[in-house]
Design a protein around this motif. Structure first.
Motif, PDB file in Angstrom:
ATOM      1  N   ALA A 152       3.505   6.844   6.164  1.00 18.33           N
ATOM      2  CA  ALA A 152       4.173   5.653   5.630  1.00 18.33           C
ATOM      3  C   ALA A 152       5.411   5.401   6.484  1.00 18.33           C
ATOM      4  N   TRP A 153       5.589   4.165   6.919  1.00 19.51           N
ATOM      5  CA  TRP A 153       6.721   3.833   7.795  1.00 19.51           C
ATOM      6  C   TRP A 153       7.956   3.511   6.955  1.00 19.51           C
ATOM      7  N   LEU A 154       9.062   4.164   7.293  1.00 21.21           N
ATOM      8  CA  LEU A 154      10.334   3.907   6.623  1.00 21.21           C
ATOM      9  C   LEU A 154      11.382   3.508   7.650  1.00 21.21           C
ATOM     10  N   ASP A 155      12.228   2.561   7.280  1.00 24.44           N
ATOM     11  CA  ASP A 155      13.381   2.208   8.115  1.00 24.44           C
ATOM     12  C   ASP A 155      14.481   1.695   7.193  1.00 24.44           C
ATOM     13  N   GLU A 156      15.420   0.886   7.697  1.00 22.75           N
ATOM     14  CA  GLU A 156      16.524   0.424   6.869  1.00 22.75           C
ATOM     15  C   GLU A 156      16.141  -0.719   5.928  1.00 22.75           C
ATOM     16  N   ASP A 157      14.915  -1.246   6.049  1.00 23.66           N
ATOM     17  CA  ASP A 157      14.439  -2.315   5.174  1.00 23.66           C
ATOM     18  C   ASP A 157      13.931  -1.681   3.868  1.00 23.66           C
ATOM     19  N   LEU A 158      14.776  -1.646   2.869  1.00 24.32           N
ATOM     20  CA  LEU A 158      14.457  -0.929   1.619  1.00 24.32           C
ATOM     21  C   LEU A 158      13.278  -1.562   0.891  1.00 24.32           C
ATOM     22  N   GLN A 159      13.178  -2.888   0.952  1.00 26.71           N
ATOM     23  CA  GLN A 159      12.071  -3.559   0.261  1.00 26.71           C
ATOM     24  C   GLN A 159      10.741  -3.193   0.903  1.00 26.71           C
ATOM     25  N   ARG A 160      10.730  -3.175   2.225  1.00 26.40           N
ATOM     26  CA  ARG A 160       9.487  -2.796   2.900  1.00 26.40           C
ATOM     27  C   ARG A 160       9.174  -1.327   2.656  1.00 26.40           C
ATOM     28  N   ASN A 161      10.204  -0.485   2.582  1.00 22.60           N
ATOM     29  CA  ASN A 161       9.970   0.936   2.305  1.00 22.60           C
ATOM     30  C   ASN A 161       9.260   1.121   0.961  1.00 22.60           C
ATOM     31  N   ALA A 162       9.719   0.381  -0.019  1.00 24.63           N
ATOM     32  CA  ALA A 162       9.097   0.489  -1.348  1.00 24.63           C
ATOM     33  C   ALA A 162       7.642   0.053  -1.301  1.00 24.63           C
ATOM     34  N   GLN A 163       7.367  -1.013  -0.526  1.00 24.64           N
ATOM     35  CA  GLN A 163       5.995  -1.484  -0.402  1.00 24.64           C
ATOM     36  C   GLN A 163       5.133  -0.455   0.315  1.00 24.64           C
ATOM     37  N   GLU A 164       5.678   0.176   1.358  1.00 26.28           N
ATOM     38  CA  GLU A 164       4.929   1.206   2.094  1.00 26.28           C
ATOM     39  C   GLU A 164       4.564   2.376   1.174  1.00 26.28           C
ATOM     40  N   ILE A 165       5.529   2.842   0.404  1.00 21.44           N
ATOM     41  CA  ILE A 165       5.263   3.969  -0.506  1.00 21.44           C
ATOM     42  C   ILE A 165       4.202   3.588  -1.525  1.00 21.44           C
ATOM     43  N   SER A 166       4.297   2.396  -2.065  1.00 22.82           N
ATOM     44  CA  SER A 166       3.311   1.937  -3.058  1.00 22.82           C
ATOM     45  C   SER A 166       1.915   1.876  -2.442  1.00 22.82           C
ATOM     46  N   SER A 167       1.814   1.316  -1.238  1.00 27.08           N
ATOM     47  CA  SER A 167       0.515   1.219  -0.568  1.00 27.08           C
ATOM     48  C   SER A 167      -0.017   2.594  -0.219  1.00 27.08           C
ATOM     49  N   LEU A 168       0.876   3.479   0.206  1.00 27.18           N
ATOM     50  CA  LEU A 168       0.468   4.849   0.530  1.00 27.18           C
ATOM     51  C   LEU A 168      -0.177   5.522  -0.677  1.00 27.18           C
ATOM     52  N   LEU A 169       0.464   5.445  -1.803  1.00 28.04           N
ATOM     53  CA  LEU A 169      -0.064   6.110  -2.995  1.00 28.04           C
ATOM     54  C   LEU A 169      -1.377   5.479  -3.428  1.00 28.04           C
ATOM     55  N   GLU A 170      -1.502   4.185  -3.230  1.00 28.00           N
ATOM     56  CA  GLU A 170      -2.750   3.525  -3.585  1.00 28.00           C
ATOM     57  C   GLU A 170      -3.893   4.008  -2.699  1.00 28.00           C
ATOM     58  N   VAL A 171      -3.635   4.120  -1.373  1.00 28.64           N
ATOM     59  CA  VAL A 171      -4.669   4.595  -0.445  1.00 28.64           C
ATOM     60  C   VAL A 171      -5.042   6.033  -0.775  1.00 28.64           C
ATOM     61  N   VAL A 172      -4.064   6.885  -1.068  1.00 30.10           N
ATOM     62  CA  VAL A 172      -4.303   8.296  -1.356  1.00 30.10           C
ATOM     63  C   VAL A 172      -5.147   8.448  -2.614  1.00 30.10           C
TER      64      VAL A 172
END
Length: 877
Positions: free
Chosen positions: A102-122
Motif C-alpha cells: 500500500a502506497w503512503l505519502d503526505e496525502d492523508l486522504q489517499r493514504n486512507a483510501q490505500e489502506i481501505s483498498s488493501l484490506l479489501e484485496v486481502v
C-alpha cells in the motif's frame, strides 16, 4: 593511401580491436536460478506513470505475469490503486504469490483510501503472503514513526497475514522502535546508492543483514528490494552498467541461497517514469527492459558490452575514413606523424562509437532527444577541432621536407620591380609615424615610392607634421589627407591604389607604427619572379616586448600563429594575409577590385579572393619589420575581437566557395581556412556551453532531487580538448618557437585571456552583418587598475559564477558521485580563461612591472627563423 600508411592503419586497427576485446573479456559468474524467490513488480510500460496515475491495461498485466510465470515464486507490489488491485487475482492464475503493498505519502486522504483498498484485496485474495504498508515513508520524511505506526496497527488488527513497512537498512537501525509495530523486518539492500563497488556489494549486503539480525534477533528479515541499475550516474565506487547489474545479481542470488535469505529482486521490468523522481538511474533497475527483453545473459559468462565486435568494427571503419582524410595531401609527413594521426583517429572514432552506443541505450524522451542531438553536435565539433589541432601538430613537427622554402635571390638593381608602399593612418602620433617614414627612407632598394594616406584625422596638429616630414624626405614620399573618406582602412588603401604610380608592379602595405628592415624589399620582391605569385608575406613582429610584462605576454602569444600556424599553412598555399608587411602584385590587386570596404579584416579577405582566382602566396618566416603592440588589455581585446569578427564576415561571404568548392581553391586551401577558424568557433560554442552550464548547475542546486547532473561525457569532452590544446601549446612552443617555460606559460595565459572576447566576436558575427572598424591605438597611457578591472568585468562575472556554482554543488549536494565530481572540476577548469583575462588585465595596468625573462626575444626569434631557413643562409633581423 601509401603502403607504409596502410601498414600503420592496420597496426592501429588491430590494437583497437585488441583493446575492445581486452575490455570485454568474458567473466564467469554463478548462473541465474531457474526460479527466484521474488521480483519487485512495477508493471508500467513506456508512456505510463505511477506519478500521473497512468496505469497499464489488464492485458498488459496478464502478459507481464505470464512472462514471469515459472521464473519467480512471488512478486512484490507497491500500491492497490486502480487496476493494480487486480494483480493478486491475475498472479494466482500463474501460481505466483504476492507481497501486497500500500502506497503512503503526505496525502492523508489517499493514504486512507490505500489502506481501505488493501484490506479489501486481502479479504478476497488467497495468494497474498505478506503485506507491506508504505515504501520508504520515513526515508522520504512523508510521515512520522507514530503516524506510520498507526497505519500498521490498523492493518495488523484486520488480518493474520504478516505486516511490515519497507525501509533501507539504516532507517531500521536509526528507528529501532519501528520494529515493535511490525511482524517482520522489510528491508531494502541497495549498495549502489551507498557507493559500494560491485565487487564488494554482496559482502556488504551480508554484513548489513548480520547487523539487522543482531539488532532484531526476534524478527524475521525479508529483503524486499535488492538490485543494481544497468545505467545511470556513478556514485563513489558504484558504477551502473548492464555487466555490473548482471554480476551483482548473479552473485547475490547464489549467496542468498547459501544464507537462506528471503528476497525480492528490484525489479522485474525497467520503469522509465522513475527518471522524474530518482534521476536517470531510476529507469534502469529492471532485469528486463521496458520492452520485456532480458538485459543480460543468465547463464553464460558476463561480457561488459556483448555487441563489442560490431562496435569495434564500426570504430575501425570510422577511424580508417578519418585517417584517410587526414592524410590527403600529406605525402611529406614522416612515419611518426602519420602514426600520431592514426592513433588520434582511432581513439576519436572509438570514443564516438562508444558515446553514441551508450546514449542510444537510454530511454529517450523529448528532453533526452534534444540533449542527445546537442551532445552529438557538440561531440562532433570538439572532435573536429581536436583532429584539426592534431593535424597541425603533426605537420609542424614531422615533415620530411618543406615544399615551399624561402630561398633568397640576388637580382641586379635594374631587374628589381617598382614597389609602391602604402601607409594608411588615422589619428596616429606624429613622432611614431616619422620614425616609420625614416625607416622607409633608409630602405636598400632602388625603385620605390611611399604613399601616406591619412584618413579622417580631425586635428591638424596630428597630421600636418607628418605631411611636412614627407615633403622633407623628397619626391618619393607623397602625403594625402582625406576627410571624409569612407571605408576605414580599406577605404584609405583603395584611395592609395588610385594614386599609385603606373609603373609600380608591386604594392606593399605596412601599418603606421612599423619600422622596416633596410633589406625588406630587396630580399622579398624577387619572389615575384614567379608569375603565379601574387602575395609575399612577412610576419608581424613587435619591438616593445621588453617594455613591461603585459607586452611580453602578448608578444609570446603572437608568436605561435606566425611561427607555427602560418608555416604549416604555407605548405598548401593557404596563408592568412596580414595588413602589414605584405606585398601584392599591383595588377592582381586591380583585377580583384582592391580592398573590401565591407570587411573589417580586409587583409585576410583580399588574400582569400586572390586564392580563389587561382594565384599563389608565399610566407617568409623572418622578421623584416617591427611595430608596436596594444598598450592595454582592452585594446588587446579590441584587436582580437576585430580579427575574430572579420573571420565570420569572411566565412559568411565566401561560404559557397569554402564549403562547396566553387572557384579555384584547392582542397588544402579550403581545409586550412575552415580548420584555422575552428578554434575561434569553438570559443563561441564554449561561451554558450558555459552559460548553459551555469543555468543547469543553478537548477541542480535549487532542485537537487529533480535535476540530475549532466551526462559525464558533457564534462569530459571539453576537458579532453582543453588538456590536448595545452599539451600541444607547450610542445610546439618549445620545439618550434624556441620559447622558454615562462614564455610558454605567458603565451598560454595571454591566449586564454582572449577566449571570451573571441567567443563574443564569433557569436556577434553570426547575428550582425557589419560593425565599425576598431583601430588599435598606439602609445596611449596605461589604464588604471580600476579601468583594468572594468576591462575584464564580463570575464570576472562569469568566473565568479562558475566558482560559485561549483562551490554550491559541493556544499548542497556533495561530490560522492563521479559525475558530480567531474562536473565541479569542469566548472572550475572552464573558469581558467576568465581568470586569465582578469590576471592579464591587471598586469596591463602595471606598466612598471618588468618583463623579465618573458620579454627576452632572442631565443624565440632565432628558433622561429631557423624553421625554414635553407642551409647556408642567415636570418635578417
Amino acid at each position: 593511401m601509401r603502403k607504409d600508411s596502410f601498414i600503420i592503419a592496420i597496426t592501429v586497427a588491430v590494437m583497437t580491436i585488441m583493446f575492445w576485446a581486452l575490455v570485454n573479456r568474458p567473466e564467469p559468474e554463478p548462473p541465474w536460478p531457474s526460479t527466484i524467490q521474488g521480483f519487485s513488480f512495477a508493471p508500467y510500460h513506456e508512456g505510463q506513470s505511477a506519478i500521473l496515475r497512468l496505469y497499464p491495461q489488464r492485458e498488459q498485466l496478464e502478459g507481464d505475469l505470464a512472462l514471469l510465470s515459472g521464473l519467480t515464486h512471488a512478486v512484490r507490489t507497491y500500491s492497490v490503486d486502480g487496476i493494480l488491485a487486480e494483480i493478486p487475482e491475475l498472479a494466482k492464475k500463474h501460481r505466483i504469490n504476492v507481497a501486497l503493498g500500500a502506497w503512503l505519502d503526505e496525502d492523508l486522504q489517499r493514504n486512507a483510501q490505500e489502506i481501505s483498498s488493501l484490506l479489501e484485496v486481502v479479504s478476497r485474495a488467497r495468494n497474498v503472503v505478506r503485506i507491506i504498508v508504505g515504501n520508504e515513508v520515513l526515508l522520504r520524511g512523508n510521515l512520522s514513526v507514530q503516524e506510520l505506526a498507526a497505519h500498521l496497527k490498523q492493518v495488523r488488527s484486520a488480518t493474520d497475514i504478516p505486516v511490515s513497512t519497507a525501509e533501507p537498512w539504516h532507517v531500521w537501525i536509526d528507528h529501532p522502535q519501528l520494529a515493535d509495530h511490525v511482524d517482520y523486518i522489510a528491508v531494502h539492500m541497495l549498495p549502489y546508492w551507498e557507493g559500494v563497488s560491485v565487487d564488494e556489494a554482496v559482502d556488504y549486503v551480508v554484513e548489513r543483514m548480520n547487523e539487522l539480525k543482531a539488532q532484531f534477533p526476534d524478527k524475521h528479515i525479508v529483503i524486499t528490494e535488492v538490485g543494481w541499475p544497468s545505467n545511470g550516474r556513478t556514485i563513489k565506487d558504484a558504477v551502473a552498467s548492464e555487466s555490473n547489474q548482471a554480476t551483482f545479481l548473479r552473485r547475490f542470488l547464489a549467496r542468498a541461497a547459501q544464507e537462506g535469505y528471503v528476497y525480492y529482486v528490484i525489479e522485474a521490468f525497467d520503469q522509465p517514469w522513475k527518471q522524474e523522481t530518482e534521476g536517470s538511474v531510476g529507469a534502469y533497475w529492471g532485469v528486463y527492459d521496458s520492452h520485456r527483453q532480458p538485459k543480460f545473459a543468465f547463464d553464460e559468462p558476463i561480457v561488459k558490452v556483448p555487441e563489442w565486435p560490431m562496435l569495434a568494427a564500426i570504430s575501425v571503419v570510422v577511424a580508417l575514413i578519418t585517417f584517410t582524410l587526414l592524410l590527403i595531401d600529406s605525402r611529406h609527413l614522416r612515419k611518426r606523424g602519420r602514426s600520431f594521426l592514426a592513433v588520434i583517429a582511432y581513439v576519436a572514432a572509438t570514443a564516438v562509437v562508444w558515446i553514441v552506443y551508450d546514449y542510444t541505450n537510454q530511454y529517450l524522451n523529448l528532453v533526452n532527444i534534444v540533449v542527445g542531438v546537442l551532445l552529438i553536435f557538440g561531440m562532433i565539433g570538439i572532435l573536429v577541432v581536436l583532429l584539426a589541432e592534431a593535424h597541425e601538430w603533426a605537420e609542424a613537427l614531422w615533415l620530411r621536407e618543406h615544399r615551399r622554402l624561402f630561398v633568397p635571390e640576388k637580382v641586379p638593381n635594374e631587374r628589381l620591380p617598382m614597389v609602391s608602399i602604402h601607409v594608411p593612418a588615422y589619428n596616429e602620433p606624429p613622432d611614431m609615424m616619422i620614425e616609420t617614414l625614416d625607416a622607409l627612407a633608409a630602405l636598400d632598394y632602388p625603385h620605390f615610392e611611399v604613399l601616406v594616406i591619412d584618413n579622417n584625422t580631425q586635428d591638424p596638429a596630428v597630421w600636418q607634421p607628418v605631411e611636412a616630414h614627407c615633403a622633407a624626405l623628397g619626391s618619393r614620399f607623397r602625403f594625402f589627407h582625406k576627410s571624409p573618406l569612407a571605408g576605414y582602412k580599406a577605404g584609405a588603401l583603395n584611395f592609395a591604389l588610385q594614386q599609385t604610380a603606373a609603373n609600380a608592379e608591386i604594392v606593399a602595405v605596412i601599418d603606421s607604427d612599423y619600422k622596416v628592415h633596410p633589406r625588406w624589399l630587396r630580399d622579398l620582391s624577387p619572389q615575384f619572379s614567379d608569375p603565379e605569385i601574387a602575395i609575399v608575406q612577412a610576419p608581424q613582429d613587435y619591438r616593445d616586448s621588453q617594455e613591461n610584462i603585459f607586452k611580453a605576454m602578448a608578444y609570446a602569444e603572437y608568436r605561435g600563429f606566425f611561427y607555427i600556424g602560418m608555416i604549416v599553412r604555407n605548405e598548401r598555399n593557404a596563408i592568412i594575409q596580414h595588413g602589414t608587411m605584405t606585398m601584392v602584385r599591383h595588377q592582381v590587386l586591380e583585377q580583384v577590385n582592391g580592398w573590401a570596404e565591407w570587411c573589417i579584416t580586409e587583409d585576410a579577405e583580399l588574400g582569400l579572393r586572390i586564392f580563389e582566382a587561382g594565384l599563389k602566396a608565399t610566407y617568409i618566416p623572418q622578421s623584416y619589420g617591427r611595430g608596436l603592440m596594444p598598450d592595454t588589455f582592452i585594446d588587446y581585446k579590441k584587436q582580437r575581437f576585430r580579427w575574430a569578427y572579420g573571420s565570420v564576415q569572411i566565412m559568411r561571404r565566401h561560404s559557397r566557395t569554402l564549403l562547396f568548392g566553387r572557384g579555384k581553391l584547392t582542397i588544402g586551401q579550403r581545409y586550412h581556412f575552415l580548420a584555422g577558424w575552428l578554434p575561434w568557433l569553438a570559443d563561441g560554442i564554449n561561451l554558450m556551453f558555459n552559460l548553459a552550464a551555469l543555468i543547469w548547475s543553478t537548477a541542480m542546486v535549487l532542485a537537487p532531487t529533480k535535476v540530475a547532473p549532466p551526462l559525464l561525457i558533457f564534462a569530459v569532452l571539453p576537458l579532453v580538448l582543453f588538456v590536448f590544446k595545452i599539451v600541444k601549446l607547450i610542445y610546439l612552443y618549445e620545439t618550434r618557437v624556441g620559447a622558454r617555460t615562462l614564455q610558454i606559460l605567458a603565451a598560454g595565459l595571454a591566449g586564454l585571456a582572449l577566449s571570451h572576447t573571441i567567443g563574443i566576436a564569433i557569436l556577434t558575427g553570426f547575428f550582425k552583418t557589419s560593425l565599425p572598424f576598431f583601430r588599435t591605438p598606439k602609445q596611449v597611457s596605461t589604464q588604471a587598475l580600476i579601468k583594468a578591472l572594468q576591462a575584464a568585468r564580463e570575464e570576472t562575472l562569469i568566473l565568479a559564477g562558475l566558482c560559485l556554482a561549483s562551490g554550491a554543488i559541493i556544499v548542497r549536494i556533495g561530490v560522492e558521485s563521479l559525475d558530480l565530481l567531474v562536473w565541479c572540476i569542469m566548472l572550475l577548469i572552464q573558469g581558467i580563461p576568465y581568470a586569465a583575462a582578469l590576471t592579464v588585465s591587471i598586469l596591463s595596468a602595471l606598466p612598471r612591472l618588468p618583463a623579465g625573462s618573458i620579454g627576452e626575444t632572442g631565443s624565440m626569434r632565432h628558433a622561429a627563423h631557423a624553421v625554414l631557413r635553407p642551409p647556408g643562409t642567415s636570418a635578417q633581423d
